[in-house]
Design an enzyme around this catalytic site. Structure first.
Site, short mmCIF file in Angstrom:
data_model
loop_
_atom_site.label_atom_id
_atom_site.label_comp_id
_atom_site.label_asym_id
_atom_site.label_seq_id
_atom_site.Cartn_x
_atom_site.Cartn_y
_atom_site.Cartn_z
N TYR A 171 -1.80 -0.56 10.61
CA TYR A 171 -1.94 -0.81 9.35
C TYR A 171 -0.45 -0.42 8.57
O TYR A 171 -0.02 -1.31 7.69
CB TYR A 171 -3.04 -0.17 8.54
CG TYR A 171 -3.20 -0.51 6.82
CD1 TYR A 171 -3.72 -1.87 6.63
CD2 TYR A 171 -3.28 0.56 6.23
CE1 TYR A 171 -3.85 -2.16 5.39
CE2 TYR A 171 -3.25 0.33 4.98
CZ TYR A 171 -3.67 -1.15 4.52
OH TYR A 171 -3.88 -1.36 3.09
N SER A 191 1.07 -0.97 -0.08
CA SER A 191 0.06 -0.05 -0.01
C SER A 191 0.82 1.21 -0.15
O SER A 191 1.97 1.14 0.42
CB SER A 191 -0.88 0.02 1.32
OG SER A 191 -1.41 1.40 1.67
P1 NDP Z 1 -11.03 -6.41 0.40
O1 NDP Z 1 -11.52 -6.38 1.69
O2 NDP Z 1 -12.17 -5.79 -0.80
O3 NDP Z 1 -10.80 -8.02 0.13
C1 NDP Z 1 -9.76 -8.37 0.86
C2 NDP Z 1 -9.80 -10.25 0.47
O4 NDP Z 1 -8.91 -10.76 1.47
C3 NDP Z 1 -11.05 -10.71 0.85
O5 NDP Z 1 -11.05 -11.85 -0.30
C4 NDP Z 1 -10.98 -11.36 2.13
O6 NDP Z 1 -11.97 -12.49 2.07
C5 NDP Z 1 -9.40 -11.73 2.11
N1 NDP Z 1 -8.94 -11.92 3.46
C6 NDP Z 1 -8.98 -10.94 4.46
N2 NDP Z 1 -8.37 -11.61 5.33
C7 NDP Z 1 -7.88 -12.92 5.11
C8 NDP Z 1 -7.23 -13.98 5.75
N3 NDP Z 1 -6.73 -13.70 7.08
N4 NDP Z 1 -6.65 -14.96 5.06
C9 NDP Z 1 -7.07 -15.07 3.81
N5 NDP Z 1 -7.84 -14.06 3.17
C10 NDP Z 1 -8.30 -13.07 3.72
O7 NDP Z 1 -9.66 -5.74 0.21
P2 NDP Z 1 -8.94 -5.03 -1.12
O8 NDP Z 1 -9.28 -5.79 -2.35
O9 NDP Z 1 -9.19 -3.54 -1.17
O10 NDP Z 1 -7.54 -5.17 -0.56
C11 NDP Z 1 -6.73 -6.08 -1.13
C12 NDP Z 1 -5.12 -6.04 -0.60
O11 NDP Z 1 -4.77 -4.65 -1.15
C13 NDP Z 1 -5.03 -5.68 0.96
O12 NDP Z 1 -3.74 -6.34 0.99
C14 NDP Z 1 -5.01 -4.45 1.08
O13 NDP Z 1 -4.17 -3.87 2.29
C15 NDP Z 1 -4.27 -3.72 -0.14
N6 NDP Z 1 -4.55 -2.46 -0.48
C16 NDP Z 1 -5.94 -2.04 -0.53
C17 NDP Z 1 -6.29 -0.55 -0.73
C18 NDP Z 1 -7.62 -0.22 -1.14
O14 NDP Z 1 -7.78 1.04 -1.02
N7 NDP Z 1 -8.51 -1.02 -1.06
C19 NDP Z 1 -5.11 0.40 -1.01
C20 NDP Z 1 -4.08 -0.13 -0.62
C21 NDP Z 1 -3.79 -1.54 -0.63
P3 NDP Z 1 -12.42 -13.23 3.59
O15 NDP Z 1 -13.03 -11.81 4.18
O16 NDP Z 1 -13.38 -13.99 3.12
O17 NDP Z 1 -11.32 -13.77 4.12
#
Ligand code: NDP
Length: 258
Positions: free
Chosen positions: A155, A142
């Site tokens: 975070y 990020s």
């Molecule tokens: P979402 O919350 O939309 O999706 C997150 C995904 O990760 C879901 O499929 C969730 O499914 C899964 N997940 C969460 N925790 C776990 C876990 N412990 N084990 C396995 N799977 C897990 O997030 P984004 O798509 O927005 O973000 C994806 C990545 O990008 C993250 O690492 C985030 O920090 C990073 N990011 C996002 C930004 C944003 O603005 N959205 C900006 C910069 C970075 P489930 O809950 O079923 O486990």
């Protein structure tokens, strides 16, 4: 034409947002994909959607913060696909709180999912990639992995760990045929950002649009980034011709047009 035909990819957090967009991009490039999350519902749906479009796709349940579940995931994904060539460490989660309100459980959760999950999944695939002298690992960090902002210290610390891990592993893996890179987006249009906007609305009484505007202003971002823009950067890192690219930290801040 660039193609991932014959390559197998595991995408953690592949059920929605950036992970789902990455799974679609890699599958459309010809890769066999395994999408992974803690809850089966969304990953099962994405895998079914990909299969209905003629791609090979699998769904697995795994908490990336749990060493045993990650070991089982690596076994199951290899059983289903034969081997793992590409790992997208995308699973992540975010909270915001001033320092005085961050509980130890919240701090640990940020570290466990974002940083330890990236380490565990990388460790689970690394040796077999090195044996075959081919591997692509892309970590979704990020902009918070490179700079600080208020109320997101846990975070931010975890995402700095992801960037540091990427840099160290890029040096450690030199000459193995494995590349490891990170993508650092600003705010992306995903359910995670929807949660952030909902928190601002809750704390300030602002409307959705006002909350989004203040979020973007504070970040210095002209717009939300689309998940498929992040997926394009991820895909580029996975291609055969990306062998020379390792240890790169690519920032996406919404000012670029792709
Ligand atoms: P979402 O919350 O939309 O999706 C997150 C995904 O990760 C879901 O499929 C969730 O499914 C899964 N997940 C969460 N925790 C776990 C876990 N412990 N084990 C396995 N799977 C897990 O997030 P984004 O798509 O927005 O973000 C994806 C990545 O990008 C993250 O690492 C985030 O920090 C990073 N990011 C996002 C930004 C944003 O603005 N959205 C900006 C910069 C970075 P489930 O809950 O079923 O486990």
């Amino acid at each position: 034409m660039s193609s991932l035909v014959g390559y197998n990819a595991v995408i953690t957090g592949g059920g929605r947002g950036i992970g789902a967009a990455a799974a679609i991009a890699l599958a459309e490039a010809g890769a066999k994909v395994a999408v992974v999350a803690r809850n089966e519902g969304q990953v099962v749906e994405i895998a079914a959607e990909l299969r209905s479009n003629g791609h090979e796709a699998f769904a697995f349940r795994c908490d990336v913060a749990d060493p045993r579940e990650v070991r089982d995931l690596a076994l199951s994904a290899r059983e289903a696909m034969g081997r793992i060539d590409i790992l997208i460490n995308n699973a992540g989660t975010a909270t915001s709180n001033p320092i005085s309100r961050i509980t130890i459980a919240e701090w640990r959760h940020m570290m466990d999912v974002n940083a330890t999950g990236t380490f565990l999944c990388t460790q689970a695939v690394y040796d077999s990639m090195a044996e075959r002298r081919w591997g692509r690992i892309v970590n979704i960090a990020s902009i918070a992995g490179l700079q600080g902002d208020k109320y997101i210290s846990a975070y931010t610390a975890a995402k700095h760990a992801v960037v540091g891990f990427t840099r160290a592993m890029a040096v450690e893996s030199k000459g193995t045929g494995i590349t490891i890179n990170a993508v650092c987006p600003g705010y992306v249009d995903t359910p995670l950002t929807d949660e952030t906007i909902a928190r601002i609305m809750h704390h300030t009484g602002k409307s959705w649009q006002e909350s989004l505007t203040s979020l973007l202003e504070q970040a210095g971002q002209p717009r939300l980034i689309r998940a498929n823009e992040v997926a394009e950067v991820i895909l580029d890192f996975c291609l055969e011709e990306a062998l020379g690219r390792t240890g790169e930290i690519v920032v996406l801040d919404g000012t670029e047009t792709r």
